[in-house]
Design an enzyme around this catalytic site. Sequence first.
Site, PDB file in Angstrom:
ATOM      1  N   PRO A  13       0.793  -1.233   0.000  1.00  0.00           N
ATOM      2  CA  PRO A  13       0.000   0.000   0.000  1.00  0.00           C
ATOM      3  C   PRO A  13       0.822   1.279   0.000  1.00  0.00           C
ATOM      4  CG  PRO A  13      -0.121  -1.128   2.119  1.00  0.00           C
ATOM      5  CD  PRO A  13       0.539  -2.071   1.175  1.00  0.00           C
ATOM      6  N   ASN A  14       0.304   2.239  -0.730  1.00  0.00           N
ATOM      7  CA  ASN A  14       0.832   3.609  -0.827  1.00  0.00           C
ATOM      8  C   ASN A  14       2.115   3.722  -1.653  1.00  0.00           C
ATOM      9  OD1 ASN A  14      -1.262   4.662   0.912  1.00  0.00           O
ATOM     10  ND2 ASN A  14      -0.170   3.711   2.609  1.00  0.00           N
ATOM     11  N   ARG A  21       5.465  10.754  -2.549  1.00  0.00           N
ATOM     12  CA  ARG A  21       5.197  10.447  -1.144  1.00  0.00           C
ATOM     13  C   ARG A  21       6.437  10.692  -0.280  1.00  0.00           C
ATOM     14  NH1 ARG A  21       4.600   4.315   1.327  1.00  0.00           N
ATOM     15  NH2 ARG A  21       4.106   4.957   3.443  1.00  0.00           N
ATOM     16  N   TYR A  26      11.367   8.525   1.274  1.00  0.00           N
ATOM     17  CA  TYR A  26      11.256   7.450   0.283  1.00  0.00           C
ATOM     18  C   TYR A  26      11.921   7.757  -1.058  1.00  0.00           C
ATOM     19  CZ  TYR A  26       7.944   5.631   3.703  1.00  0.00           C
ATOM     20  OH  TYR A  26       7.379   5.158   4.863  1.00  0.00           O
ATOM     21  N   ASN A  77       7.983  -5.763  -0.992  1.00  0.00           N
ATOM     22  CA  ASN A  77       7.913  -4.628  -0.068  1.00  0.00           C
ATOM     23  C   ASN A  77       6.463  -4.556   0.415  1.00  0.00           C
ATOM     24  OD1 ASN A  77       7.829  -2.304   1.386  1.00  0.00           O
ATOM     25  ND2 ASN A  77       8.821  -1.013  -0.168  1.00  0.00           N
ATOM     26  N   ALA A  80       3.183  -0.918   4.888  1.00  0.00           N
ATOM     27  CA  ALA A  80       2.731  -0.979   6.291  1.00  0.00           C
ATOM     28  C   ALA A  80       2.222  -2.364   6.681  1.00  0.00           C
ATOM     29  CB  ALA A  80       1.649   0.070   6.527  1.00  0.00           C
ATOM     30  N   HIS A  83       4.115  -4.619   9.162  1.00  0.00           N
ATOM     31  CA  HIS A  83       4.019  -4.484  10.615  1.00  0.00           C
ATOM     32  C   HIS A  83       2.711  -5.051  11.174  1.00  0.00           C
ATOM     33  CE1 HIS A  83       7.231  -1.906   9.397  1.00  0.00           C
ATOM     34  NE2 HIS A  83       6.416  -1.038   8.833  1.00  0.00           N
ATOM     35  N   GLU A 101      12.533  -9.578   1.642  1.00  0.00           N
ATOM     36  CA  GLU A 101      11.758  -8.405   2.062  1.00  0.00           C
ATOM     37  C   GLU A 101      12.587  -7.153   1.783  1.00  0.00           C
ATOM     38  OE1 GLU A 101      11.047  -8.436   6.272  1.00  0.00           O
ATOM     39  OE2 GLU A 101       9.839  -6.603   6.230  1.00  0.00           O
ATOM     40  N   HIS A 103      12.706  -2.747   1.867  1.00  0.00           N
ATOM     41  CA  HIS A 103      12.142  -1.465   2.307  1.00  0.00           C
ATOM     42  C   HIS A 103      13.049  -0.353   1.821  1.00  0.00           C
ATOM     43  CE1 HIS A 103       9.223  -3.332   4.968  1.00  0.00           C
ATOM     44  NE2 HIS A 103      10.169  -4.158   5.323  1.00  0.00           N
ATOM     45  N   ARG A 110      13.396   3.934  12.560  1.00  0.00           N
ATOM     46  CA  ARG A 110      12.243   4.844  12.515  1.00  0.00           C
ATOM     47  C   ARG A 110      11.325   4.640  13.731  1.00  0.00           C
ATOM     48  NH1 ARG A 110       9.447   4.730   6.876  1.00  0.00           N
ATOM     49  NH2 ARG A 110       8.523   6.619   7.787  1.00  0.00           N
TER      50      ARG A 110
HETATM   51  C1  DQA Z   1       8.218   0.920   3.738  1.00  0.00           C
HETATM   52  C2  DQA Z   1       8.322   1.093   5.265  1.00  0.00           C
HETATM   53  C3  DQA Z   1       6.972   0.894   5.929  1.00  0.00           C
HETATM   54  O1  DQA Z   1       7.100   1.086   7.325  1.00  0.00           O
HETATM   55  C4  DQA Z   1       5.971   1.873   5.383  1.00  0.00           C
HETATM   56  O2  DQA Z   1       4.699   1.636   5.970  1.00  0.00           O
HETATM   57  C5  DQA Z   1       5.909   1.879   3.911  1.00  0.00           C
HETATM   58  C6  DQA Z   1       7.153   1.827   3.155  1.00  0.00           C
HETATM   59  C7  DQA Z   1       9.552   1.219   3.030  1.00  0.00           C
HETATM   60  O3  DQA Z   1       9.701   0.803   1.892  1.00  0.00           O
HETATM   61  O4  DQA Z   1      10.404   1.896   3.603  1.00  0.00           O
HETATM   62  O5  DQA Z   1       4.835   1.991   3.310  1.00  0.00           O
HETATM   63  O6  DQA Z   1       7.877  -0.441   3.463  1.00  0.00           O
END
Ligand code: DQA
Length: 153
Positions: A13-14, A21, A26, A77, A80, A83, A101, A103, A110
């Site tokens: 997501p996002n 963003r 990022y 990736n 969120a 978590h 995985e 990120h 963080r």
């Molecule tokens: C993320 C880190 C996550 O905590 C966050 O919710 C994201 C992006 C990263 O790529 O740094 O959406 O996965």
Amino acid sequence: MPDDSKILCISGPNLQLLGKREPAIYGSETLASIHRRMVDRAGQLGARIEARQSNHEGEIVTWICDALGEFDGLVLNPGAYSHTSYAIHDAIKAVGLPCVEVHLSHIDGREKFRRQSHVAPACVGRVSGFGAESYMLGLDGIVGYLRAHEPRG
Ligand code: DQA
């Protein structure tokens, strides 16, 4: 490694908003650009990659389950969902495909809630904190992993 290992890259997501963003966290590269660079890099490594993004946990679970027999490894990736999602953890374990995985940000440095990944125990490794390069390093990692675990015979 089979000659043309097939990798599925999934972003959660996002992440469709990459480039806009929170660029201080990022970076400024779009997800489409990262995907293009991964296709190029996969070609250099003698692998193939398909890259997708979803804002929906269930769709990500379905993609992971459907990857069995279609792909050799995963770059993920979970955003969120890292978590929060036991379902994504369970899907990776269910198919038994090796998963790296990734990120963009350094999640261990963080907020406290980001320091736990429920997906991590189902993965063979993690790359975190190198911006878009985390995806490239994750791709290198999964291809290297598949090569190292190639059945001999
Ligand atoms: C993320 C880190 C996550 O905590 C966050 O919710 C994201 C992006 C990263 O790529 O740094 O959406 O996965």
